[in-house]
Design a protein around this motif. Structure first.
Motif, PDB file in Angstrom:
ATOM      1  N   LEU A 115       0.678  -1.152  -0.187  1.00 60.03           N
ATOM      2  CA  LEU A 115       0.092   0.021  -0.252  1.00 60.03           C
ATOM      3  C   LEU A 115       0.847   1.111  -0.062  1.00 60.03           C
ATOM      4  CD1 LEU A 115      -2.850  -0.884   2.591  1.00 60.03           C
ATOM      5  CD2 LEU A 115      -3.036  -0.999  -0.047  1.00 60.03           C
ATOM      6  N   GLY A 116       2.122   1.274   0.388  1.00 62.76           N
ATOM      7  CA  GLY A 116       3.110   2.440   0.329  1.00 62.76           C
ATOM      8  C   GLY A 116       3.807   2.133   1.597  1.00 62.76           C
ATOM      9  N   ALA A 117       4.455   3.345   1.834  1.00 64.17           N
ATOM     10  CA  ALA A 117       5.547   3.386   2.810  1.00 64.17           C
ATOM     11  C   ALA A 117       4.676   3.556   4.346  1.00 64.17           C
ATOM     12  CB  ALA A 117       6.238   4.797   2.881  1.00 64.17           C
ATOM     13  N   PHE A 118       5.234   2.875   5.360  1.00 63.82           N
ATOM     14  CA  PHE A 118       4.534   2.923   6.781  1.00 63.82           C
ATOM     15  C   PHE A 118       5.566   2.664   7.991  1.00 63.82           C
ATOM     16  CE2 PHE A 118       5.131  -1.581   5.694  1.00 63.82           C
ATOM     17  CZ  PHE A 118       5.030  -2.229   6.703  1.00 63.82           C
ATOM     18  N   ARG A 119       5.345   2.851   9.092  1.00 63.35           N
ATOM     19  CA  ARG A 119       6.080   2.734  10.154  1.00 63.35           C
ATOM     20  C   ARG A 119       5.541   1.599  11.003  1.00 63.35           C
ATOM     21  NH1 ARG A 119       6.776   7.711  13.549  1.00 63.35           N
ATOM     22  NH2 ARG A 119       4.653   7.725  13.458  1.00 63.35           N
ATOM     23  N   THR A 120       6.666   0.994  11.914  1.00 65.99           N
ATOM     24  CA  THR A 120       6.234   0.339  12.830  1.00 65.99           C
ATOM     25  C   THR A 120       7.430   0.353  14.002  1.00 65.99           C
ATOM     26  OG1 THR A 120       8.084  -1.426  11.803  1.00 65.99           O
ATOM     27  CG2 THR A 120       5.736  -1.876  11.365  1.00 65.99           C
ATOM     28  N   MET A 121       6.765  -0.052  15.247  1.00 61.40           N
ATOM     29  CA  MET A 121       7.853   0.037  16.469  1.00 61.40           C
ATOM     30  C   MET A 121       8.164  -1.330  16.722  1.00 61.40           C
ATOM     31  SD  MET A 121       8.837   2.245  18.434  1.00 61.40           S
ATOM     32  CE  MET A 121       8.077   3.761  18.528  1.00 61.40           C
ATOM     33  N   ALA A 122       9.238  -1.864  16.935  1.00 64.94           N
ATOM     34  CA  ALA A 122       9.585  -3.061  17.006  1.00 64.94           C
ATOM     35  C   ALA A 122      10.214  -3.038  18.569  1.00 64.94           C
ATOM     36  CB  ALA A 122      10.708  -3.691  15.934  1.00 64.94           C
ATOM     37  N   GLU A 123       9.841  -4.335  19.258  1.00 59.11           N
ATOM     38  CA  GLU A 123      10.486  -4.416  20.566  1.00 59.11           C
ATOM     39  C   GLU A 123      10.931  -5.981  20.657  1.00 59.11           C
ATOM     40  OE1 GLU A 123       9.024  -5.175  24.837  1.00 59.11           O
ATOM     41  OE2 GLU A 123       7.871  -4.077  23.698  1.00 59.11           O
ATOM     42  N   LEU A 124      12.252  -6.047  20.817  1.00 59.77           N
ATOM     43  CA  LEU A 124      12.917  -7.121  21.260  1.00 59.77           C
ATOM     44  C   LEU A 124      12.421  -7.835  22.498  1.00 59.77           C
ATOM     45  CD1 LEU A 124      14.631  -9.454  20.091  1.00 59.77           C
ATOM     46  CD2 LEU A 124      16.671  -8.519  21.160  1.00 59.77           C
ATOM     47  N   ARG A 125      11.468  -8.848  22.574  1.00 59.44           N
ATOM     48  CA  ARG A 125      10.976  -9.267  23.814  1.00 59.44           C
ATOM     49  C   ARG A 125      11.094 -10.755  24.289  1.00 59.44           C
ATOM     50  NH1 ARG A 125       4.695  -8.174  24.089  1.00 59.44           N
ATOM     51  NH2 ARG A 125       5.365  -5.772  23.590  1.00 59.44           N
ATOM     52  N   ASP A 126      11.742 -11.213  25.149  1.00 57.53           N
ATOM     53  CA  ASP A 126      11.957 -12.558  25.354  1.00 57.53           C
ATOM     54  C   ASP A 126      12.722 -13.140  24.283  1.00 57.53           C
ATOM     55  OD1 ASP A 126      10.898 -12.416  27.864  1.00 57.53           O
ATOM     56  OD2 ASP A 126       8.977 -12.588  27.304  1.00 57.53           O
ATOM     57  N   GLY A 127      13.566 -12.522  23.473  1.00 48.83           N
ATOM     58  CA  GLY A 127      14.239 -13.124  22.313  1.00 48.83           C
ATOM     59  C   GLY A 127      13.613 -13.150  21.087  1.00 48.83           C
ATOM     60  N   ARG A 128      12.479 -12.690  20.993  1.00 45.02           N
ATOM     61  CA  ARG A 128      11.475 -12.544  19.828  1.00 45.02           C
ATOM     62  C   ARG A 128      11.155 -11.060  19.500  1.00 45.02           C
ATOM     63  NH1 ARG A 128       9.379 -16.990  17.884  1.00 45.02           N
ATOM     64  NH2 ARG A 128       9.575 -18.764  19.337  1.00 45.02           N
ATOM     65  N   VAL A 129      10.873 -10.676  18.205  1.00 45.80           N
ATOM     66  CA  VAL A 129      10.411  -9.404  17.580  1.00 45.80           C
ATOM     67  C   VAL A 129       9.205  -9.294  17.740  1.00 45.80           C
ATOM     68  CG1 VAL A 129      10.808  -7.601  15.993  1.00 45.80           C
ATOM     69  CG2 VAL A 129      12.842  -9.212  16.410  1.00 45.80           C
ATOM     70  N   VAL A 130       8.597  -8.241  18.584  1.00 47.01           N
ATOM     71  CA  VAL A 130       7.077  -7.912  18.417  1.00 47.01           C
ATOM     72  C   VAL A 130       7.071  -6.490  17.587  1.00 47.01           C
ATOM     73  CG1 VAL A 130       5.173  -7.556  19.671  1.00 47.01           C
ATOM     74  CG2 VAL A 130       6.888  -9.175  20.547  1.00 47.01           C
ATOM     75  N   LEU A 149      12.107   2.125  16.284  1.00 47.23           N
ATOM     76  CA  LEU A 149      11.258   3.027  15.162  1.00 47.23           C
ATOM     77  C   LEU A 149      11.864   2.414  13.861  1.00 47.23           C
ATOM     78  CD1 LEU A 149       8.621   4.640  14.601  1.00 47.23           C
ATOM     79  CD2 LEU A 149      10.336   6.539  14.628  1.00 47.23           C
ATOM     80  N   GLU A 150      10.978   1.837  13.052  1.00 43.58           N
ATOM     81  CA  GLU A 150      11.126   1.427  11.658  1.00 43.58           C
ATOM     82  C   GLU A 150      10.348   1.964  10.788  1.00 43.58           C
ATOM     83  OE1 GLU A 150      12.321  -3.292  12.626  1.00 43.58           O
ATOM     84  OE2 GLU A 150      10.271  -2.713  12.644  1.00 43.58           O
ATOM     85  N   ALA A 151      11.071   2.136   9.471  1.00 44.30           N
ATOM     86  CA  ALA A 151      10.350   2.821   8.292  1.00 44.30           C
ATOM     87  C   ALA A 151      10.514   1.749   6.985  1.00 44.30           C
ATOM     88  CB  ALA A 151      10.851   4.221   7.895  1.00 44.30           C
ATOM     89  N   TRP A 152       9.240   1.455   6.520  1.00 39.99           N
ATOM     90  CA  TRP A 152       9.364   0.460   5.277  1.00 39.99           C
ATOM     91  C   TRP A 152       8.571   0.994   4.046  1.00 39.99           C
ATOM     92  CZ3 TRP A 152      11.526  -4.007   7.041  1.00 39.99           C
ATOM     93  CH2 TRP A 152      11.641  -3.999   8.643  1.00 39.99           C
TER      94      TRP A 152
END
Length: 321
Positions: A115-130, A149-152
């Motif tokens: 759909l186009g550019a978007f952002r996410t917030m990624a957290e490394l929690r208990d060895g996994r990325v949420v 903070l990630e841009a895609w």
């Protein structure tokens, strides 16, 4: 670089992969935060995080994830002491493995990227990325580990390319790996090659309709088989009130002839002066289509960068009451 649709296609084909992302930097480093590469079990990879020893080590970490049970790891690299690189800065990498059980999550992110550019917030929690897709500045993620903070999605320049001759064909190949969306028009039957890059959309209908529907900050390149058609398209593009960037293939003498015709047609001098002809950056010798295409592709990126900088500098501020 397209990320989530590519990972989606790999998992659907039964191929696991690791996404390596630069999530933080300090000092002099090869690539900025947001640079990424996708590593396959066979050693093939897409994208780059900077090359050299850093990328070699990142690929080793990726293969370790693919052969083990660890879903993700955070990697800190001091480029000088750890890798002997001259940059001397520090890079933090996030490596995360994607397998068949991750397909549902990957499909959601792939659909979002389409759909186009978007952002996410990624957290490394208990060895996994949420991850959480951000829809506004107030979005939060419950913090239990490092958060990034990630841009895609690419912010792509739109280029209207009129003409599918030798230079046009070479140009779409030169632009294929770059953040440029090409809309390609030629009114002749059977004018296009059988294989066309995925980033290029062949457009039918009248050329004026394509020009009218162009988004803001569109670049226009004219290189048809007919000088009369070239002149008509150039005149319409220069007259467009959005102030489009317009380039015309040809020599200085062709430009002089066109300038006279455009002046007779009533175009203002400032828009005639804005016409780029010859096109491409100066200093590259050779008239082979591939050489011209390389020069024009570089010019396209320069113009896009200049527009982005100008838009940032001239962005209006809120008026005070």
């Amino acid at each position: 670089m397209e990320v989530w649709p590519r990972i989606e296609a790999m998992i659907e084909a039964g191929v696991a992969c690791v996404l390596v992302s630069v999530v933080a930097t300090r000092g002099s480093v090869p690539r900025e935060a947001g640079a990424r590469m996708i590593v396959r079990p066979d050693g093939a990879f897409h994208g780059t995080i900077g090359g050299g020893a850093l990328e070699w080590q990142a690929q080793a970490h990726a293969q370790a994830l693919l052969s083990g049970n660890e879903p993700a790891r955070l990697i800190g690299q001091a480029l000088g002491p750890d890798l002997g690189q001259c940059c001397g800065g520090h890079v933090t990498l996030l490596a995360e493995r994607f397998i068949a059980t991750d397909l549902a999550t990957v499909r959601q992110l792939a659909a979002q990227e389409r759909l186009g550019a978007f952002r996410t917030m990624a957290e490394l929690r208990d060895g996994r990325v949420v991850r959480k897709v951000l829809t506004g500045a107030a979005d939060d993620l419950a913090v239990g580990g490092p958060v990034f903070l990630e841009a895609w999605g690419d912010t792509r320049t739109t280029l209207l390319l009129f003409g599918s001759g030798h230079v046009g064909r070479a140009l779409v190949l030169a632009l294929a790996p770059l953040p440029v969306r090409v809309l390609w028009w030629d009114g002749r039957q059977g004018a296009f090659p059988p294989a066309i890059p995925a980033s290029v959309l062949v457009v039918a209908g009248h050329w004026q309709a394509l020009l009218d529907a162009a988004p803001e900050a569109t670049q226009v390149l004219v290189m048809t088989h007919s000088h009369a058609l070239d002149l008509a398209i150039v005149a319409a593009a220069l007259a467009d009130p959005r102030g489009l960037d317009v380039g015309l293939i040809g020599s200085a003498s062709k430009r002089a002839r066109f300038a006279g015709r455009l002046r007779e047609a009533g175009l203002p001098d400032d828009r005639i002066a804005a016409l780029r002809c010859p096109i491409g950056i100066p200093g590259l010798a050779g008239k082979e289509p591939a050489v011209i295409a390389a020069s024009v592709a570089a010019e396209c990126l320069i113009l896009a960068g200049h527009r982005a900088t100008t838009a940032t500098v001239q962005r209006p501020t809120a008026r005070r009451a």
